[in-house]
Design a protein around this motif. Sequence first.
Motif, PDB file in Angstrom:
ATOM      1  N   VAL A  79      -5.956   7.619   2.822  1.00 35.89           N
ATOM      2  CA  VAL A  79      -5.780   6.981   4.126  1.00 35.89           C
ATOM      3  C   VAL A  79      -5.040   5.669   3.917  1.00 35.89           C
ATOM      4  N   ASP A  80      -3.784   5.637   4.363  1.00 30.18           N
ATOM      5  CA  ASP A  80      -2.895   4.502   4.129  1.00 30.18           C
ATOM      6  C   ASP A  80      -2.818   3.628   5.372  1.00 30.18           C
ATOM      7  N   ASN A  81      -3.877   2.811   5.544  1.00 31.25           N
ATOM      8  CA  ASN A  81      -3.906   1.805   6.601  1.00 31.25           C
ATOM      9  C   ASN A  81      -4.407   0.504   5.986  1.00 31.25           C
ATOM     10  N   SER A 127      -2.079   8.443   7.907  1.00 32.93           N
ATOM     11  CA  SER A 127      -1.918   7.061   8.350  1.00 32.93           C
ATOM     12  C   SER A 127      -1.754   7.039   9.854  1.00 32.93           C
ATOM     13  N   LYS A 128      -2.409   6.085  10.476  1.00 31.68           N
ATOM     14  CA  LYS A 128      -2.221   5.907  11.921  1.00 31.68           C
ATOM     15  C   LYS A 128      -0.768   5.572  12.225  1.00 31.68           C
ATOM     16  N   ASP A 129      -0.064   5.025  11.250  1.00 33.06           N
ATOM     17  CA  ASP A 129       1.354   4.690  11.450  1.00 33.06           C
ATOM     18  C   ASP A 129       2.194   5.940  11.750  1.00 33.06           C
ATOM     19  N   GLN A 160      -7.190  10.038  13.654  1.00 30.97           N
ATOM     20  CA  GLN A 160      -7.171   9.903  12.202  1.00 30.97           C
ATOM     21  C   GLN A 160      -8.455  10.476  11.590  1.00 30.97           C
ATOM     22  N   LYS A 209       0.820  -1.218   0.000  1.00 34.48           N
ATOM     23  CA  LYS A 209       0.000   0.000   0.000  1.00 34.48           C
ATOM     24  C   LYS A 209       0.851   1.264   0.000  1.00 34.48           C
ATOM     25  N   SER A 210       1.771   1.352   0.963  1.00 34.33           N
ATOM     26  CA  SER A 210       2.562   2.586   1.080  1.00 34.33           C
ATOM     27  C   SER A 210       3.445   2.799  -0.142  1.00 34.33           C
TER      28      SER A 210
END
Length: 138
Positions: A60-62, A30-32, A44, A14-15
Amino acid sequence: MELVVMVGLQGAGKSTWVREQIADTHVVVSKDHWPNARRREARQRRTVDALLSTGHDVVVDNTNPALEDRAPLIAAARANGASVRAVYLPTPLELCLARNESRMGRARVPLVGVLATDRRLVPPSRGEGFDDVEVVRA
Ligand SMILES: Nc1ncnc2c1ncn2[C@@H]1O[C@H](COP(=O)(O)OP(=O)(O)OP(=O)(O)O)[C@@H](O)[C@H]1O
Ligand SMILES: [Mg+2]
């Protein structure tokens, strides 16, 4: 204005896809980015809402594996008059596990985490409210 919701296991790519395809045009959330924050989910949502309400394109990259993960994001897009698109990477579990094994340090996630996400994963569909679903195969 649009919201893009990534869907895929840890290690699915994804990323990497975000970096190569839309990081120039969309704000990446992203929550990351807040690994130690409490209530990352709420944070988020607030961040996505604030960006959409000020006219930004957002991704949104999760892992976003389940309908309950995606529904609040779809709702936020609707509330702000944005379209909402899913980008789904159906990378096989075995390949995700192999990639995860070769990652270093914090980037490597616990095996049980990948397995748990795999159990929860439901492919995104228009039926749940996406205007479009793009499938990106490994
Ligand atoms: N298309 C690809 N072909 C081969 N390797 C890839 C591809 N996409 C990503 N990878 C590799 O797979 C690993 C995981 O990729 P990436 O960090 O993009 O996954 P992710 O879906 O963002 O995972 P996470 O949910 O844990 O953040 C990285 O080492 C990356 O270099
Ligand atoms: Mg990632």
